[in-house]
Scaffold this active site. Structure first.
Site, PDB file in Angstrom:
ATOM      1  CG  ASP A   9      42.920  74.018  15.245  1.00 54.47           C
ATOM      2  OD1 ASP A   9      43.772  74.186  14.357  1.00 54.47           O
ATOM      3  OD2 ASP A   9      43.118  73.334  16.271  1.00 54.47           O
TER       4      ASP A   9
ATOM      5  CD  GLU B 102      44.349  72.870  10.605  1.00 53.02           C
ATOM      6  OE1 GLU B 102      45.520  72.510  10.435  1.00 53.02           O
ATOM      7  OE2 GLU B 102      43.712  72.616  11.635  1.00 53.02           O
TER       8      GLU B 102
END
Length: 613
Positions: free
Chosen positions: A296, A349
């Protein structure tokens, strides 16, 4: 391995299994447990718990050889006991901290760590040939996929009984769990982690979670874990100022905190922090045999000026905005995963144009296998929101992604971030009346599945849920009682299985060998058409009419041959209008520089797949 060797590798940043040493362990089959913790700034440390009446004087810990870590053996500690570390700081304060390496926690009842039997490592063989395989990911928040009638969470056991069968039936190849590393606040969606080695206890035990992963594997579904090494929250029981000083967080000015999130940045310049984080990822690969890690907020790690204004950050030694320590950490992370867990995939990401995210480390890249294509996502959703009358002026939103489609290895995401905070659900983003919204979503998905790149969709889109996702509510599967929603579910299922069985749209996702434009510039008609190719040169032709009117006898230049219609998103079985179309097409006159052409009727807001015979 001796204490000295464990400590040396931890301090050198080369330990990727620090969980075998730190935390709470039963050793040599003895009764009782050994506790170890890294707390270099502490004046003293003791382990307190239900086994000693939470007395800070009962089980004092002694310093190990490194002078920074502490150890204690508690003979009467048992599985199920709760505990914390009682840390006396240099200025005399007393802190009660959860074990950073705890394998289980008592959240949300307390913030205590829990002694549990350790999970055995899995001798699991992963598929190392994933680039040319179909990857179609169903992204799920396990706390809100389904809820019991009283609003309580589905357990890992219930999810193993229902979610596994659902994912298999719908035809997905992978499932991605939003973070299930322990976190205190449901509203953080798991992105503010306090337990980097423990799974969310609200849903069950670590063994229950392992059984869930095993159930997916037994049904041919691979499991990806969303992982958060960028930041951590300020909860007093957690990593925040763990031993009375900045330990896990970066002490440098401008690098300590993400003000926009209210969280602390990890210190990637501290080798022990790197060992801690890489060991967290390794733990889930080793003990639970997950198939991949989605990292993330990579952009927030790569840039020193992320979400900062001029004057709020200090450049690196080269005078630019790259976070060199974070870059090295990510490269090291990817190398360790590749060397020790062959076939495990890593996904970034990452939302910027930072070069080389999926380039190998030995070629100067960061080393991820895939990167989320946020540009494609934003462009196509912007396009689909527009009135078709305005789409001609925005035709580049359809074709621009192909100018960089092979610069990285991409995953095309329609993720949880796009269906929250008043952005609207996927169906609600589509322009038009009720039926046109459904047609728009079907066309969007068919375009997505044919576009180069692996696929990811967030739960709820497959039943065309009009409400945005709420973390405290489950997905509205009851909508399938209504015809259009049931037919959307059937369409997604059909599309998923078609994708898995069509090497033309998954085998070559990383080069022009797998893609050729047929119609790229027809902005007036809102049309694009292209070919996708498999390794054996079989061909699938994709034709899409994103306009609000039907197009009759639309001529497409194409290679000579015969083509069969294998998918029509306007089919009445999917909720379309069912306009009558030919089932086969034989090429005739030359057009657009091709040796042949076909005339195709394309209903409005419709995607057609034609398979060359």
């Amino acid at each position: 391995m001796s204490n000295v060797n464990h400590l040396q590798s931890f301090h050198n940043g080369t330990s990727f299994k620090a969980y075998d040493f730190f935390g709470c362990h039963r050793e040599n089959n003895t009764k009782g447990f050994t506790f170890r913790v890294w707390a270099p700034h502490a004046k003293s440390v003791s382990v307190v718990g239900s086994f000693n009446g939470w007395s800070q004087n009962a089980d004092k810990m002694f310093r190990l050889e490194d002078g920074q870590s502490f150890e204690a053996f508690v003979s009467n500690a048992q599985v199920g006991d709760q505990y914390k570390f009682c840390i006396e700081t240099r200025d005399g304060k007393i802190l009660y901290k959860a074990d950073p390496f705890a394998f289980q926690s008592d959240l949300p009842l307390t913030t205590n760590s829990v002694i549990c039997e350790e999970i055995l490592s899995e001798n699991y063989i992963r598929d190392n040939n994933f680039n040319s395989k179909p990857i179609n990911i169903y992204e799920v928040n396990l706390l809100s996929w389904k809820r019991n009638k009283d609003g309580s969470y589905y357990s890992y056991k219930q999810l193993a009984e229902e979610l596994v069968d659902y994912v298999k039936e719908m035809g997905y190849t992978h499932i991605e769990f939003m973070p299930i590393t322990e976190y205190p606040f449901d509203g953080s969606w798991g992105y503010q982690v306090t337990g980097y080695f423990s799974v969310v206890s609200r849903l069950g035990t670590p063994q229950d979670f392992k059984n869930l992963v095993n159930a997916f594997h037994q049904n041919g579904i691979k499991v990806i874990l969303d992982w958060v090494p960028a930041h951590f929250p300020k909860d007093e029981f957690g990593l925040y100022q763990f031993d009375g000083d900045k330990l896990y967080e970066c002490p440098l000015w401008g690098r300590t905190e993400f003000e926009v999130w209210g969280t602390m940045k990890f210190d990637y310049g501290k080798k022990e922090v790197c060992s801690f984080l890489i060991s967290s990822a390794s733990y889930f690969l080793d003990k639970f045999a997950i198939d991949g890690i989605r990292v993330d907020a990579v952009a927030s790690m790569l840039y020193l000026d992320y979400e900062k204004k001029a004057g709020e950050w200090i450049p690196n030694v080269f005078g630019d905005n790259r976070n060199l320590e974070a870059i090295y950490f990510l490269q090291n992370f990817n190398q360790i995963i590749k060397q020790n867990y062959i076939g495990a995939i890593t996904i970034a990401e990452e939302s910027t144009a930072f070069e080389g995210i999926t380039r190998s480390v030995n070629k100067g890249g960061i080393g991820f296998d895939f990167k989320w294509n946020m540009g494609w996502m934003h462009d196509i959703l912007h396009y689909c929101k527009l009135d078709p009358i305005l789409r001609a002026q925005n035709h580049n939103k359809l074709n621009f992604s192909m100018t960089y489609a092979f610069s990285e290895n991409f995953v095309l995401p329609l993720s949880h971030d796009e269906v929250v905070h008043l952005k609207g659900s996927i169906i609600n983003k589509m322009h038009g009346n009720y039926k046109e919204k459904f047609a728009g979503e079907r066309a969007l998905l068919a375009f997505m599945y044919a576009h180069p790149g692996k696929k990811l969709n967030f739960m709820g889109y497959e039943v065309a849920q009009f409400d945005e996702w709420n973390y405290f509510k489950d997905i509205q599967f009851s909508l399938k009682e209504y015809e259009m929603h049931a037919k959307m579910s059937d369409f997604v299922k059909t599309l998923n299985h078609l994708y898995k069985n069509s090497p033309e749209i998954y085998e070559i996702d990383d080069s022009w060998d797998g893609f050729k434009w047929l119609v790229v510039d027809d902005a007036i008609n809102n049309v694009v058409a292209f070919n996708r190719y498999s390794k054996d040169k079989s061909c699938l032709t994709v034709v899409i009419n994103f306009s609000g009117i039907d197009l009759k006898d639309y001529r497409i230049g194409i290679d000579e041959g015969s083509y069969s219609l294998i998918l029509n998103t306007d089919d009445i079985i999917f909720g379309g209008e069912g306009k009558k179309l030919r089932k086969t097409y034989n090429t005739e006159n030359k057009s657009r520089g091709k040796e042949g052409s076909i005339l195709v009727d394309i209903p409005k807001l419709t995607c057609l797949y034609l398979k060359k015979d």
